[in-house]
Write an enzyme that holds these catalytic residues in place. Structure first.
Site, short mmCIF file in Angstrom:
data_model
loop_
_atom_site.label_atom_id
_atom_site.label_comp_id
_atom_site.label_asym_id
_atom_site.label_seq_id
_atom_site.Cartn_x
_atom_site.Cartn_y
_atom_site.Cartn_z
N LYS A 1 -2.56 1.51 18.03
CA LYS A 1 -1.13 1.27 18.79
C LYS A 1 -1.10 1.60 19.55
O LYS A 1 -0.78 1.11 21.31
CB LYS A 1 -0.23 1.08 17.53
CG LYS A 1 0.52 -0.24 16.77
CD LYS A 1 1.51 -1.13 17.37
CE LYS A 1 1.52 -2.32 15.98
NZ LYS A 1 1.94 -3.60 16.85
N GLY B 1 7.00 11.36 -2.53
CA GLY B 1 7.67 13.39 -2.44
C GLY B 1 9.40 13.68 -3.17
O GLY B 1 9.18 12.98 -4.00
N TYR C 1 -3.43 2.24 12.24
CA TYR C 1 -2.46 1.44 12.82
C TYR C 1 -1.62 1.88 14.16
O TYR C 1 -1.54 1.80 15.10
CB TYR C 1 -1.29 1.54 12.16
CG TYR C 1 0.52 1.44 11.90
CD1 TYR C 1 -0.05 -0.54 11.66
CD2 TYR C 1 0.64 1.48 12.07
CE1 TYR C 1 1.15 -1.01 12.84
CE2 TYR C 1 2.19 1.25 12.75
CZ TYR C 1 1.53 -0.15 13.55
OH TYR C 1 3.13 -0.64 13.12
P1 NAD Z 1 4.90 -8.36 9.24
O1 NAD Z 1 3.92 -7.95 8.07
O2 NAD Z 1 5.70 -9.23 8.28
O3 NAD Z 1 4.45 -9.08 10.53
C1 NAD Z 1 3.50 -9.06 11.03
C2 NAD Z 1 2.65 -10.14 11.39
O4 NAD Z 1 1.16 -10.56 11.95
C3 NAD Z 1 2.15 -11.34 9.66
O5 NAD Z 1 2.80 -12.61 10.10
C4 NAD Z 1 1.13 -11.45 9.99
O6 NAD Z 1 0.19 -11.84 8.94
C5 NAD Z 1 0.44 -11.09 11.72
N1 NAD Z 1 -0.99 -11.09 11.98
C6 NAD Z 1 -2.16 -9.95 11.39
N2 NAD Z 1 -2.73 -9.77 11.50
C7 NAD Z 1 -3.11 -10.40 12.26
C8 NAD Z 1 -4.46 -11.83 12.86
N3 NAD Z 1 -5.24 -10.39 13.62
N4 NAD Z 1 -4.06 -12.39 13.75
C9 NAD Z 1 -3.26 -13.03 14.22
N5 NAD Z 1 -1.92 -12.67 13.02
C10 NAD Z 1 -1.70 -11.10 12.49
O7 NAD Z 1 5.41 -6.88 10.18
P2 NAD Z 1 6.89 -7.28 10.66
O8 NAD Z 1 7.48 -6.22 10.22
O9 NAD Z 1 7.40 -8.39 11.52
O10 NAD Z 1 6.29 -6.52 12.38
C11 NAD Z 1 5.72 -7.26 13.42
C12 NAD Z 1 5.50 -6.06 14.04
O11 NAD Z 1 6.54 -5.22 14.90
C13 NAD Z 1 3.91 -5.57 14.50
O12 NAD Z 1 2.83 -5.55 14.97
C14 NAD Z 1 4.39 -4.06 13.91
O13 NAD Z 1 3.64 -3.05 14.38
C15 NAD Z 1 5.45 -3.96 15.38
N6 NAD Z 1 6.54 -3.18 14.07
C16 NAD Z 1 7.49 -3.40 13.38
C17 NAD Z 1 8.34 -2.31 12.75
C18 NAD Z 1 8.75 -2.61 11.32
O14 NAD Z 1 9.71 -1.83 10.93
N7 NAD Z 1 9.49 -4.17 10.79
C19 NAD Z 1 8.14 -1.49 13.18
C20 NAD Z 1 7.48 -0.24 14.68
C21 NAD Z 1 6.32 -1.97 14.89
#
Ligand code: NAD
Ligand code: UDP
Length: 312
Positions: free
Chosen positions: A148, A204, A144
């Site tokens: 990223k 933890g 991850y």
């Molecule tokens: P989430 O898992 O709810 O959403 C991710 C979405 O991406 C899902 O709908 C999933 O089905 C889709 N997905 C995954 N792989 C895919 C692929 N290969 N092709 C098409 N769709 C795909 O997570 P979230 O919390 O909504 O996160 C959304 C974004 O924000 C992510 O990129 C995550 O890394 C980033 N992010 C979130 C947080 C947080 O705290 N929620 C923090 C940092 C970064």
């Protein structure tokens, strides 16, 4: 009316973003492979003729004509991104290339949902954007974190080499309604455990810290970033920092739960502390979070309470 592509649009954050941008009068293409996202999250939007769902994996190229792209496709919870680590890297890296190629061809603006995980287990506290991070490149979180980080590299290289209009945000722990019941991240786990009077599982000793941002604040920051002339990277998070033990106690109190706290092993490379320095976002975007933890937790508890009732 702008045509906006949101990858990962059926996920937790993506579904809120789809709704906001649709309400603002845009045409939305929600692209998702439904790995961690769900149709329930976007059910309310489906009747709107300006909302379109495309089942697609960002690993594969796709031809679309759009004005703006928000690239969110990627599982975000450790249990889900570690389920198939190679797939996670492919999603971040191939996904970034495929979406950047659309942006390049259409001259579209493109925003990358990067993460505080690029700072790894940070030695600088709070974390500002100049800090280059402390990521273990061969650990279980690396699929991850490094995926990223590589996506950020690609964004800046497409910007330098092809003049693509990029925006990179680094999102810190965000929570709220539309997180999946099986998401596995700390806020949803604790709330679901507390609502069912089950043991609250702290990994933890609970002294590690996180800073929790309510999703509405993040959506404000994301749309402000897209409208700005900034490339980033810019941190978006709530600087109010809590230990995981404090979070557990708060959730128990707000749910009036009978749950007991139990301690489980800490996963490898789990960051000890995390808190965003948001000086840059305040200055460049005139943005700061407004929702206090307790207020956001109450709304999220309400959501999960309803979800659990619906599932009975
Ligand atoms: P989430 O898992 O709810 O959403 C991710 C979405 O991406 C899902 O709908 C999933 O089905 C889709 N997905 C995954 N792989 C895919 C692929 N290969 N092709 C098409 N769709 C795909 O997570 P979230 O919390 O909504 O996160 C959304 C974004 O924000 C992510 O990129 C995550 O890394 C980033 N992010 C979130 C947080 C947080 O705290 N929620 C923090 C940092 C970064
Ligand atoms: N965590 C926990 N119990 C849980 C889930 C998570 O104690 O049921 C801890 C986890 O070890 C980490 C923190 O809570 O220290 C935040 O975890 P999460 O998976 O939400 O996000 P991240 O580690 O990616 O910040």
């Amino acid at each position: 009316m702008k045509k906006i592509l949101i990858t990962g649009g059926a996920g937790f954050i993506g579904s809120h973003l789809c709704k906001r941008l649709l309400d603002e009068g845009n045409e939305i293409i929600c692209l998702d492979n439904f790995f961690t996202g769900s149709k329930e999250n976007i059910l309310d939007l489906m009747d709107n003729p300006f909302f379109e769902v495309v089942r697609h994996d960002v690993e594969e190229p796709i031809l679309l004509e759009v004005d703006e792209i928000y690239n969110l496709a990627c599982p975000a919870s450790p249990i889900h991104y570690q389920f198939d680590p190679v797939k996670t890297i492919r999603t971040s890296v191939m996904g970034a290339i495929n979406m950047l190629d659309i942006a390049k061809r259409c001259k579209a603006k493109i925003l990358q949902a990067s993460t505080s995980e690029v700072y790894g287990d940070p030695e600088v506290h709070p974390q500002n954007e100049e800090y280059r991070g402390n990521v273990n490149p061969i650990g279980i979180r690396a699929c991850y974190d490094e995926g990223k980080r590589c996506a950020e590299t690609l964004f800046f290289d497409y910007h330098r080499e092809y003049n693509v209009d990029i925006k990179v945000i680094r999102i810190f722990n965000t929570y709220g309604p539309n997180m999946a019941i099986n998401d596995g991240r700390v806020v949803s786990n604790f709330i679901i455990q507390a609502l069912q009077n089950q043991d609250i599982t702290i990994y933890g000793d609970g002294s590690q810290t996180r800073s929790f941002q309510y999703v509405d604040d993040l959506i404000d920051g994301m749309t402000k970033m897209m409208a700005s002339s900034e490339t980033g990277p810019i941190n978006l998070g709530n600087p109010d920092e809590f230990t995981i033990l404090e979070l557990a106690k708060k959730v128990i109190q707000l749910t009036n739960s009978k749950s007991k706290i139990v301690f489980k092993p800490l996963p490898q490379d789990d960051p000890k502390q995390r808190k965003p320095d948001i000086t840059k976002a305040k200055k460049a975007l005139n943005w700061k979070p407004t929702v206090k933890l307790e207020e956001g937790l109450v709304k999220t508890i309400e959501y999960f309470n309803q979800q659990l009732k619906d599932k009975q």
